[in-house]
Enzyme design. Sequence first.
Site, PDB file in Angstrom:
ATOM      1  N   ASP A   8       9.602  -7.915  -8.921  1.00  0.00           N
ATOM      2  CA  ASP A   8       8.817  -7.047  -8.051  1.00  0.00           C
ATOM      3  C   ASP A   8       9.057  -5.607  -8.504  1.00  0.00           C
ATOM      4  O   ASP A   8      10.009  -5.332  -9.256  1.00  0.00           O
ATOM      5  CB  ASP A   8       9.272  -7.277  -6.608  1.00  0.00           C
ATOM      6  N   ASP A  10       8.381  -2.219  -6.253  1.00  0.00           N
ATOM      7  CA  ASP A  10       8.902  -1.349  -5.201  1.00  0.00           C
ATOM      8  C   ASP A  10      10.031  -2.053  -4.448  1.00  0.00           C
ATOM      9  O   ASP A  10       9.872  -3.172  -3.954  1.00  0.00           O
ATOM     10  CB  ASP A  10       7.786  -0.971  -4.229  1.00  0.00           C
TER      11      ASP A  10
END
Length: 375
Positions: A8, A10
């Site tokens: 991922d 953020d």
Amino acid sequence: MTPILFVDRDGTLITEPADFQIDAYEKLRFVDGVIPAMLKLRDAGYQFVIVSNQDGLGSESYPQASFDGPNNLMLQIFASQGIVFREVLIDCSWPADNAPTRKPGVGLMVPYLQDRTIDWSRSAMVGDRITDIQFAQNLNIRGFQLRTEQFGGDWDWAGIAHELADAPRRAVVQRNTKETRIRVELDLDRVAEPHTATGLPFFDHMLEQIGKHGGFALDIRAEGDLHIDEHHTIEDTGLALGQALREALGDKRGIGRYGFDPDDSPWRVAGDTTQHGFTLPMDETIASAALDFSGRPYFVFDGDFKRERVGDMPTELVPHFFRSVCDASGLNLHLHVRGENDHHKVEGCFKALARALRQAIRREGTALPSTKGAL
């Protein structure tokens, strides 16, 4: 075959602000430890793919240009440190859209699922939200939820790198027959006090030497038909221990492979040409072990015992135990012992094996220690 680490963005690579949008340069901050961890994973053969949900990216509330600037700077910084991403996959839908390309959906993964060069058994996903873990489950790969204030989680980047790059070598073997029930648990990368319970106290004491002097965590539990004799319990314990060693070592990449003593060992006795391998003194006794995790089981024993048993362990089963370990682990072991006291001689054998194991299982890199390409 290449393992992929899906990550991922953020909250995983860069910290996530309160408004959940990194749309300005001043919001760009890297998560602690991410760069050294990813360098370690890169050196272990991993490739990296970013998979990120960016709610409404390209809309008026989240212009593409506001995203591109900080994102490109992030990628440039990673590249300057030697970390390059194979691909950056962004889903721009809103949660209410229920798009199949939005995590935890795997719609963006179709080309990867069709790629037969990916090692899915070693691939993994790292993210900060439960949807990242669900995404990993949908891909049938391991998922790591990074520890954050917003969403919890149990992992930091250093721990993830250790778990994947070092591949902790653990095994649990349960061997059940009509005669015995044996459970062996070991962790070659963790030091801990050994625990053994076989119903044979002297045998327990010997097994403890393997974990203690081998430098790894070892737990052995055995229930056997001791009302008949000790043979099945000792033999099956050796087989279970050998199987556990084989499973924990895996493909054996990076290990020393051999356990032996250099020619200038301070323990060598002048004029005794029978000694070789890791040589260990115990009062008047001297024992040596030389071994090779070749995958071809072979056992040579040079020694004898005057007593029929030491404690509750028949001395005839001492070499038989080691042969059982070799047969199940694919180990080539040469074991030699000289001395007067049979207790010392038996214990010297177990300790010499343990010290040779300690040397052979030590990791020294990632290369396979064989020109054959397999062990």
